[in-house]
Design a protein around this motif. Structure first.
Motif, PDB file in Angstrom:
ATOM      1  N   VAL A   5      -7.528  -8.460  -2.614  1.00 49.83           N
ATOM      2  CA  VAL A   5      -8.326  -9.692  -2.687  1.00 49.83           C
ATOM      3  C   VAL A   5      -8.554 -10.086  -4.150  1.00 49.83           C
ATOM      4  CG1 VAL A   5     -10.628 -10.648  -2.264  1.00 49.83           C
ATOM      5  CG2 VAL A   5      -9.461  -9.394  -0.469  1.00 49.83           C
ATOM      6  N   TRP A   6      -8.867  -9.099  -4.963  1.00 43.77           N
ATOM      7  CA  TRP A   6      -9.050  -9.327  -6.400  1.00 43.77           C
ATOM      8  C   TRP A   6      -7.789  -9.920  -7.010  1.00 43.77           C
ATOM      9  CZ3 TRP A   6     -11.858 -10.140 -10.407  1.00 43.77           C
ATOM     10  CH2 TRP A   6     -11.527  -9.692 -11.685  1.00 43.77           C
ATOM     11  N   ARG A  18       0.809  -1.226   0.000  1.00 47.45           N
ATOM     12  CA  ARG A  18       0.000   0.000   0.000  1.00 47.45           C
ATOM     13  C   ARG A  18       0.836   1.266   0.000  1.00 47.45           C
ATOM     14  NH1 ARG A  18      -2.954  -0.724   5.786  1.00 47.45           N
ATOM     15  NH2 ARG A  18      -1.118  -1.431   6.907  1.00 47.45           N
ATOM     16  N   GLY A  19       2.012   1.202   0.628  1.00 48.61           N
ATOM     17  CA  GLY A  19       2.815   2.421   0.657  1.00 48.61           C
ATOM     18  C   GLY A  19       3.850   2.499  -0.440  1.00 48.61           C
ATOM     19  N   ALA A  20       4.011   1.436  -1.215  1.00 42.44           N
ATOM     20  CA  ALA A  20       5.112   1.373  -2.184  1.00 42.44           C
ATOM     21  C   ALA A  20       4.888   2.354  -3.339  1.00 42.44           C
ATOM     22  CB  ALA A  20       5.236  -0.053  -2.727  1.00 42.44           C
ATOM     23  N   PRO A  66       1.786  -7.014  -7.644  1.00 47.24           N
ATOM     24  CA  PRO A  66       2.729  -6.511  -6.647  1.00 47.24           C
ATOM     25  C   PRO A  66       3.993  -5.976  -7.323  1.00 47.24           C
ATOM     26  CG  PRO A  66       2.658  -8.902  -6.613  1.00 47.24           C
ATOM     27  CD  PRO A  66       1.591  -8.465  -7.544  1.00 47.24           C
ATOM     28  N   VAL A  67       4.598  -4.966  -6.707  1.00 46.24           N
ATOM     29  CA  VAL A  67       5.821  -4.394  -7.274  1.00 46.24           C
ATOM     30  C   VAL A  67       6.999  -4.481  -6.310  1.00 46.24           C
ATOM     31  CG1 VAL A  67       4.594  -2.817  -8.810  1.00 46.24           C
ATOM     32  CG2 VAL A  67       5.161  -2.071  -6.509  1.00 46.24           C
ATOM     33  N   THR A  68       6.749  -4.737  -5.013  1.00 41.62           N
ATOM     34  CA  THR A  68       7.857  -4.822  -4.059  1.00 41.62           C
ATOM     35  C   THR A  68       8.415  -6.238  -4.038  1.00 41.62           C
ATOM     36  OG1 THR A  68       6.344  -5.408  -2.285  1.00 41.62           O
ATOM     37  CG2 THR A  68       6.781  -3.075  -2.593  1.00 41.62           C
ATOM     38  N   PRO A  69       9.689  -6.396  -3.719  1.00 38.27           N
ATOM     39  CA  PRO A  69      10.268  -7.745  -3.672  1.00 38.27           C
ATOM     40  C   PRO A  69       9.526  -8.677  -2.726  1.00 38.27           C
ATOM     41  CG  PRO A  69      11.987  -6.090  -3.614  1.00 38.27           C
ATOM     42  CD  PRO A  69      10.695  -5.354  -3.506  1.00 38.27           C
ATOM     43  N   THR A 116       0.145  -0.767  -7.753  1.00 36.70           N
ATOM     44  CA  THR A 116      -1.195  -0.808  -8.345  1.00 36.70           C
ATOM     45  C   THR A 116      -2.200  -1.393  -7.361  1.00 36.70           C
ATOM     46  OG1 THR A 116      -0.571  -2.904  -9.368  1.00 36.70           O
ATOM     47  CG2 THR A 116      -0.432  -0.946 -10.745  1.00 36.70           C
ATOM     48  N   ILE A 117      -1.693  -2.083  -6.329  1.00 38.48           N
ATOM     49  CA  ILE A 117      -2.576  -2.612  -5.284  1.00 38.48           C
ATOM     50  C   ILE A 117      -2.707  -1.537  -4.226  1.00 38.48           C
ATOM     51  CG2 ILE A 117      -2.861  -4.406  -3.530  1.00 38.48           C
ATOM     52  CD1 ILE A 117      -1.277  -6.271  -5.322  1.00 38.48           C
TER      53      ILE A 117
END
Lengths: 224, 224, 224, 224
Positions: D157-158, D143-145, D174-177, D149-150
């Motif tokens: 959940v989607w 959420r903070g990254a 997801p974009v974070t490792p 896109t999430i």
């Protein structure tokens, strides 16, 4: 014929450890060259030497097997199809490593894993190694390409994971022809992986099913 | 009835080579027209002629089979459903080619491939041919469309590969209605492919399983 | 108890045609309202009336079945789980239609399709009907949403196809919460579809396998 | 040895309810901390305490089992692999909960579900719980990254749903490792889910197949 197959057997046994070590060295040398291109030249040259020596071991092993088999070139290529592919594309070597590991296991007479567990373990190991090799090869091709979305090795591993599981988000995808060709190979592996997982689960279930059925009075139909 | 089935048998045998050659010519002619639209007009006309002649062979073959079967039109269409589809959409011809190849194999009494290997080989060949035909057809429809992401034949092949394996990155996708209709057909083939691979793997595993089980003392439960 | 099950049997038979017709009318009425919102008000009202009447038939049928079963409400809901869901969400009705069709088939003593073909036919039919209903429902929710990528009914059908086959390009995706909830339902159907296709292929193969095995001298292992 | 296994049995029975409650509390405490970060500090502290206490219960249970087993540390870890993973990553706890539920069911001598239905129910439950835990963990990381896109829990959940079904639209990824590592775990679960569904369907079909075959005169080949 018997003397020949005995010789083949002896060669198999003698080459097990060298082949396994060469496979790992090949992958390691290749990985260092791809992932650390700014290393001092001497290290890069060393890695190249290691990679090429490992390849040489594969070629020599293939040649000896050809001689020992006593077959014509065409028939040998046909009956050792996987081996031939692996000599030409040593990054697919992991597929063979699994076979060697199995052979070692068998001879030591350890309590063998059951078939189901073995299939799961082999397909997991093969997939992990192929995914790593594929991620390396794609990263090497893509990192410099214009418009590439695979920019770091992390991206490449992420891409390999979503390809092998056939999820395919498409947030990072190869754009070069060679990268896409490798990708098609990984997709085929992904389908084979799915087949292996599903197949072993299904067969395990059928076995359990049959056993439960035998213990129960007939008429009590499972799944009804 | 016997005389009729004998005639059918003779027709089958006589048409094998012509049908196979026609199928390849049809695909080749179609491919040249799609991939090289700037060829001299005479060559394009030649390709068109080849394509249409091949189609004519299919139609004649279908008509003769209808006559030989002695069935009413509706019943014939029902019992030769695949054949009817293939006459109307000759790009699906590869599905039939596989059948012909099998028939040839059987008569020559060659050491047949085992069932498992045969299923794998047929589904691979069918998928490759259908993927190629699908990529051609989609490329033809999409290349001129506004907002298309499939711009080269390479894109189209790449798209066909990710569709057939159900990976579906979505970096290139058809945007025209006809292109999307073809795509849905390819997706269905992709699911059938997955089913074939998984199914043959699963059945092979169950066979091996049962054999191992028989050799082992009972009580040593596999997969436990 | 016997009198009761006889009454149930009679009710089943009497409701077959009405239920099938109601299901089709429900879907048709819903489709017209979604796809032609600019029709004259009188037609839209007629469609709404048809839809609601069809729903009423479902509810009455459910209530009669409840009375005839003689079970408590909770036990009835548990043993008629699918039926309960279908009364609340009549768009899932196609799942039931398949069952009715099968019942009709069985009584007419027609030469039944073989199990394998039946599974393929039912899953195809169910998937087509569910995909159509899902595409309608998602289109209704998404067309007005800000930032929606599903703008036409064609987009919605295309999206349903790539979801049911688990390809998932992601070029068009639902963005509203309700649309995404419906999508999750379609994904679950997609997995079930894959399971049905793979499972029937696999079992067909195992059957063929076993037969070939029996005809062959032992030792000649298939797939080896 | 008998006394030992009796003690283990007693421990198993005594810990059932505490473990189930702890698992639910752990998940609930974690969920509240992730989803309501702006709660008054005292509530957040309470949730943290609940989460840590639940974890402590898992650790104590693991330690007692280790003592009761009388095995060396390495052998215990090997034979309780899933348990070890679950102690280190309690978000995977749902995998164990399913086992406990099964154990409870068995002892109460209720009319057990048939094997097929059981496999479906367990895999659905496991998948739902793992999907929820995965969505929570990914949401917390993403959420903070920058460039994420999430952004909402609904997105997460989607995303979990499209990952577990291997659809993979890629509209949110997801974009974070760390987020991507969790995603790879979910993908693996998705493949296992597919395997479970396909496998149980396939085995159910084979059973039905065999029965139909026995009832029919031979020669009438199913699927032909």
């Amino acid at each position: 014929m018997d003397a020949r197959s005995e010789k083949q057997e002896r060669w198999d046994r003698r080459m097990e450890t060298p082949l396994m070590v060469s496979s790992l060295l090949y992958l390691a040398g290749y990985a260092v060259r791809v992932l650390a291109p700014h290393l001092a030249q001497v290290w890069l040259d060393l890695c190249l030497a290691v990679t090429l020596s490992a390849w040489a071991v594969f070629v020599v092993d293939y040649a000896v097997r050809f001689r020992l088999s006593g077959l014509g070139p065409l028939r040998f290529v046909r009956s050792h199809f996987l081996g031939t592919v692996v000599v030409l594309l040593p990054l697919l070597r992991p597929l063979e490593m699994v076979k060697i590991y199995e052979r070692v296991q068998r001879r030591r007479d350890q309590p063998r894993l059951t078939l189901y567990a073995r299939v799961m373990a082999y397909s997991s190991l093969t997939v992990a190694l192929l995914g790593f090799a594929g991620a390396l090869a794609v990263y090497q091709r893509e990192r410099g390409a214009p418009g590439a979305t695979i920019r770091t090795f992390g991206d490449s591993v992420w891409w390999a994971a979503e390809t092998l599981t056939t999820v395919g988000y498409g947030d990072v995808t190869p754009v070069t022809p060679v990268g896409r060709t490798i990708a098609v190979g990984l997709m085929a592996c992904g389908i084979a992986l799915l087949g292996a997982v599903t197949g072993s689960f299904s067969s395990w279930l059928i076995q359990t099913f049959t056993r439960e059925d035998e213990k129960r009075p007939p008429g009590d139909f499972p799944g009804a």
